[in-house]
Design a protein around this motif. Structure first.
Motif, PDB file in Angstrom:
ATOM      1  N   ALA A 136       0.820  -1.212   0.000  1.00 44.61           N
ATOM      2  CA  ALA A 136       0.000   0.000   0.000  1.00 44.61           C
ATOM      3  C   ALA A 136       0.852   1.259   0.000  1.00 44.61           C
ATOM      4  O   ALA A 136       0.419   2.318  -0.430  1.00 44.61           O
ATOM      5  CB  ALA A 136      -0.931   0.009   1.213  1.00 44.61           C
ATOM      6  N   GLY A 137       2.076   1.135   0.488  1.00 49.01           N
ATOM      7  CA  GLY A 137       2.952   2.298   0.538  1.00 49.01           C
ATOM      8  C   GLY A 137       2.609   3.225   1.688  1.00 49.01           C
ATOM      9  O   GLY A 137       1.454   3.302   2.125  1.00 49.01           O
ATOM     10  N   ARG A 138       3.604   3.901   2.180  1.00 48.90           N
ATOM     11  CA  ARG A 138       3.390   4.885   3.234  1.00 48.90           C
ATOM     12  C   ARG A 138       3.212   6.251   2.584  1.00 48.90           C
ATOM     13  O   ARG A 138       4.152   6.780   1.981  1.00 48.90           O
ATOM     14  CB  ARG A 138       4.576   4.916   4.199  1.00 48.90           C
ATOM     15  CG  ARG A 138       4.947   3.566   4.766  1.00 48.90           C
ATOM     16  CD  ARG A 138       6.128   3.686   5.709  1.00 48.90           C
ATOM     17  NE  ARG A 138       6.720   2.376   5.980  1.00 48.90           N
ATOM     18  CZ  ARG A 138       7.761   2.195   6.783  1.00 48.90           C
ATOM     19  NH1 ARG A 138       8.327   3.236   7.388  1.00 48.90           N
ATOM     20  NH2 ARG A 138       8.255   0.984   6.973  1.00 48.90           N
ATOM     21  N   PRO A 139       2.041   6.842   2.659  1.00 48.25           N
ATOM     22  CA  PRO A 139       1.825   8.129   1.983  1.00 48.25           C
ATOM     23  C   PRO A 139       2.662   9.231   2.610  1.00 48.25           C
ATOM     24  O   PRO A 139       2.850   9.270   3.826  1.00 48.25           O
ATOM     25  CB  PRO A 139       0.333   8.385   2.199  1.00 48.25           C
ATOM     26  CG  PRO A 139      -0.006   7.640   3.444  1.00 48.25           C
ATOM     27  CD  PRO A 139       0.865   6.408   3.429  1.00 48.25           C
ATOM     28  N   ASP A 140       3.193  10.104   1.763  1.00 52.45           N
ATOM     29  CA  ASP A 140       3.904  11.254   2.328  1.00 52.45           C
ATOM     30  C   ASP A 140       2.888  12.247   2.873  1.00 52.45           C
ATOM     31  O   ASP A 140       1.685  12.156   2.591  1.00 52.45           O
ATOM     32  CB  ASP A 140       4.825  11.905   1.284  1.00 52.45           C
ATOM     33  CG  ASP A 140       4.089  12.391   0.046  1.00 52.45           C
ATOM     34  OD1 ASP A 140       2.979  12.944   0.188  1.00 52.45           O
ATOM     35  OD2 ASP A 140       4.614  12.231  -1.057  1.00 52.45           O
ATOM     36  N   GLN A 141       3.363  13.185   3.653  1.00 57.11           N
ATOM     37  CA  GLN A 141       2.471  14.107   4.342  1.00 57.11           C
ATOM     38  C   GLN A 141       1.653  14.946   3.367  1.00 57.11           C
ATOM     39  O   GLN A 141       0.475  15.209   3.587  1.00 57.11           O
ATOM     40  CB  GLN A 141       3.268  15.015   5.282  1.00 57.11           C
ATOM     41  CG  GLN A 141       2.411  15.781   6.290  1.00 57.11           C
ATOM     42  CD  GLN A 141       1.673  14.863   7.247  1.00 57.11           C
ATOM     43  OE1 GLN A 141       2.131  13.745   7.528  1.00 57.11           O
ATOM     44  NE2 GLN A 141       0.536  15.302   7.751  1.00 57.11           N
ATOM     45  N   GLU A 142       2.280  15.346   2.272  1.00 58.33           N
ATOM     46  CA  GLU A 142       1.578  16.178   1.301  1.00 58.33           C
ATOM     47  C   GLU A 142       0.401  15.422   0.690  1.00 58.33           C
ATOM     48  O   GLU A 142      -0.709  15.959   0.585  1.00 58.33           O
ATOM     49  CB  GLU A 142       2.541  16.618   0.198  1.00 58.33           C
ATOM     50  CG  GLU A 142       1.870  17.462  -0.881  1.00 58.33           C
ATOM     51  CD  GLU A 142       2.840  17.886  -1.966  1.00 58.33           C
ATOM     52  OE1 GLU A 142       2.570  17.567  -3.139  1.00 58.33           O
ATOM     53  OE2 GLU A 142       3.854  18.533  -1.626  1.00 58.33           O
ATOM     54  N   ALA A 143       0.626  14.176   0.286  1.00 61.23           N
ATOM     55  CA  ALA A 143      -0.453  13.376  -0.308  1.00 61.23           C
ATOM     56  C   ALA A 143      -1.579  13.151   0.692  1.00 61.23           C
ATOM     57  O   ALA A 143      -2.768  13.209   0.340  1.00 61.23           O
ATOM     58  CB  ALA A 143       0.094  12.040  -0.801  1.00 61.23           C
ATOM     59  N   ALA A 144      -1.212  12.897   1.951  1.00 62.77           N
ATOM     60  CA  ALA A 144      -2.227  12.670   2.980  1.00 62.77           C
ATOM     61  C   ALA A 144      -3.051  13.924   3.224  1.00 62.77           C
ATOM     62  O   ALA A 144      -4.275  13.861   3.390  1.00 62.77           O
ATOM     63  CB  ALA A 144      -1.557  12.218   4.278  1.00 62.77           C
ATOM     64  N   GLU A 145      -2.399  15.082   3.250  1.00 58.80           N
ATOM     65  CA  GLU A 145      -3.126  16.329   3.498  1.00 58.80           C
ATOM     66  C   GLU A 145      -4.041  16.672   2.337  1.00 58.80           C
ATOM     67  O   GLU A 145      -5.156  17.184   2.535  1.00 58.80           O
ATOM     68  CB  GLU A 145      -2.139  17.462   3.757  1.00 58.80           C
ATOM     69  CG  GLU A 145      -1.429  17.339   5.101  1.00 58.80           C
ATOM     70  CD  GLU A 145      -0.533  18.516   5.413  1.00 58.80           C
ATOM     71  OE1 GLU A 145      -0.555  19.507   4.632  1.00 58.80           O
ATOM     72  OE2 GLU A 145       0.181  18.477   6.430  1.00 58.80           O
ATOM     73  N   ARG A 146      -3.600  16.389   1.115  1.00 59.74           N
ATOM     74  CA  ARG A 146      -4.468  16.641  -0.037  1.00 59.74           C
ATOM     75  C   ARG A 146      -5.695  15.727   0.003  1.00 59.74           C
ATOM     76  O   ARG A 146      -6.809  16.159  -0.321  1.00 59.74           O
ATOM     77  CB  ARG A 146      -3.688  16.428  -1.335  1.00 59.74           C
ATOM     78  CG  ARG A 146      -2.621  17.464  -1.593  1.00 59.74           C
ATOM     79  CD  ARG A 146      -1.980  17.247  -2.946  1.00 59.74           C
ATOM     80  NE  ARG A 146      -2.957  17.387  -4.018  1.00 59.74           N
ATOM     81  CZ  ARG A 146      -2.723  16.990  -5.273  1.00 59.74           C
ATOM     82  NH1 ARG A 146      -1.580  16.417  -5.596  1.00 59.74           N
ATOM     83  NH2 ARG A 146      -3.644  17.162  -6.194  1.00 59.74           N
ATOM     84  N   TRP A 147      -5.485  14.460   0.386  1.00 62.32           N
ATOM     85  CA  TRP A 147      -6.629  13.558   0.537  1.00 62.32           C
ATOM     86  C   TRP A 147      -7.584  14.092   1.599  1.00 62.32           C
ATOM     87  O   TRP A 147      -8.814  14.106   1.406  1.00 62.32           O
ATOM     88  CB  TRP A 147      -6.153  12.159   0.938  1.00 62.32           C
ATOM     89  CG  TRP A 147      -7.308  11.301   1.360  1.00 62.32           C
ATOM     90  CD1 TRP A 147      -8.127  10.572   0.558  1.00 62.32           C
ATOM     91  CD2 TRP A 147      -7.822  11.155   2.688  1.00 62.32           C
ATOM     92  NE1 TRP A 147      -9.129   9.975   1.305  1.00 62.32           N
ATOM     93  CE2 TRP A 147      -8.960  10.312   2.611  1.00 62.32           C
ATOM     94  CE3 TRP A 147      -7.425  11.647   3.933  1.00 62.32           C
ATOM     95  CZ2 TRP A 147      -9.701   9.959   3.737  1.00 62.32           C
ATOM     96  CZ3 TRP A 147      -8.162  11.299   5.051  1.00 62.32           C
ATOM     97  CH2 TRP A 147      -9.279  10.457   4.959  1.00 62.32           C
ATOM     98  N   ALA A 148      -7.046  14.532   2.738  1.00 61.05           N
ATOM     99  CA  ALA A 148      -7.882  15.015   3.836  1.00 61.05           C
ATOM    100  C   ALA A 148      -8.661  16.265   3.426  1.00 61.05           C
ATOM    101  O   ALA A 148      -9.828  16.428   3.791  1.00 61.05           O
ATOM    102  CB  ALA A 148      -7.013  15.313   5.058  1.00 61.05           C
TER     103      ALA A 148
END
Length: 306
Positions: free
Chosen positions: A66-78
């Motif tokens: 699944a990979g560990r999402p970087d912070q930027e990708a996680a914040e964009r998803w949120a």
């Protein structure tokens, strides 16, 4: 049930605590995911040290690919998730959206940036006093920006529906992804998909589509949902004359729609009455016209619901 990748996004932005990871692992196992670390984590109590819980969670993500999402990708998803919840009414006001995006600094693309900036304008309590005209204008601006961001997500979901209903060949997925990028979409998985070749197998392309859906905060539709979408789409085409009744019958002849409601079942029964081998010779012109008219009327009831 959310995917492992979405759970990883939630953990990265702090919406999922270390104590909740064992239950998340158990739910992931129940949904069909499996790995040694995931099974081990599901057996923990949640009272272990946060570093150990996170470490085992990261191992599970690696094992699952699944990979560990970087912070930027996680914040964009949120950010997209907040927009979707506001648009759906799960968040009652722009003020609630403002609280939800606290700490989310990453936004890319016209619609993400527009939504983030619109929400950020609510940080001034004096300018946007509750109930004032400025507050109402701000709330309307935030809701409009959220709706635009959700509409972009729905375009990606429509692509997934077309693909899962076999209305879009696997070879066309990269081209379809490139068209979405040209329309303003932006995500690493979508970029990766757009750069793939037409001859690559579904086993390589489909996971990228699912990751792009996760990135956009769009639930991946199931096969049954895709089949129902296709029936409704074809019905809309038949109702307004873009598709003949015979063409409609041919398009659904080998398809199964589980859990059809009364209107859908009535339409399917009508379509099933036509056999290209014998009906042209067996039916009179009047019988054929009556059947066509009945199909159009039934299609209007189904296609008009979207």
């Amino acid at each position: 049930m959310e995917t492992v990748r979405v759970a990883a996004f939630r953990r990265a932005v702090g919406w999922l605590t270390p104590e909740q990871l064992p239950m998340t692992a158990a739910e992931s196992l129940a949904s069909g995911h499996d790995s040694p670390a995931l099974r081990e984590l599901a057996g923990w109590s949640g009272r272990e040290p946060a570093a150990e819980l996170d470490g085992l969670w990261h191992r599970a993500l690696d094992e699952l690919g699944a990979g560990r999402p970087d912070q930027e990708a996680a914040e964009r998803w949120a950010l997209r998730d907040v927009a979707a919840r506001l648009d759906a009414g799960a968040l009652g006001s722009a003020r609630e959206a403002l609280a939800a995006v606290d700490g989310l600094d990453s936004a890319h693309g016209e619609r993400e940036v527009r939504f983030r900036r619109a929400v950020a304008r609510g940080c001034c309590e004096d300018c946007l006093a509750d109930g004032g005209e400025a507050s109402r204008r701000w709330d309307a601006e935030v809701r409009a920006a959220a709706a635009a961001l959700v509409a972009e997500r729905e375009q990606l979901r429509l692509l997934a529906l077309r693909y899962l209903a076999d209305a879009l060949p696997t070879a066309e997925l990269p081209t379809a992804a490139a068209e979405l990028l040209a329309a303003g979409h932006d995500s690493p998985a979508l970029c990766d998909l757009a750069g793939r070749g037409r001859g690559e197998p579904a086993s390589e392309l489909e996971p990228l589509l699912r990751r792009a859906l996760d990135d956009a905060g769009a639930p991946c539709p199931g096969r049954a949902e895709a089949e129902r979408w296709l029936l409704h789409d074809l019905a809309a085409q038949a109702a307004d004359g873009r598709l003949t009744a015979v063409g409609f019958a041919a398009a659904v002849v080998h398809r199964e729609l589980r859990g059809a409601d009364a209107a859908e079942e009535a339409l399917l029964v009508l379509l099933g009455q036509y056999c290209p081998c014998c009906c042209p010779d067996r039916w009179s012109a009047k019988e054929f016209r009556t059947w066509e008219s009945d199909v159009r009327a039934a299609a209007a009831l189904v296609g008009g619901r979207g």
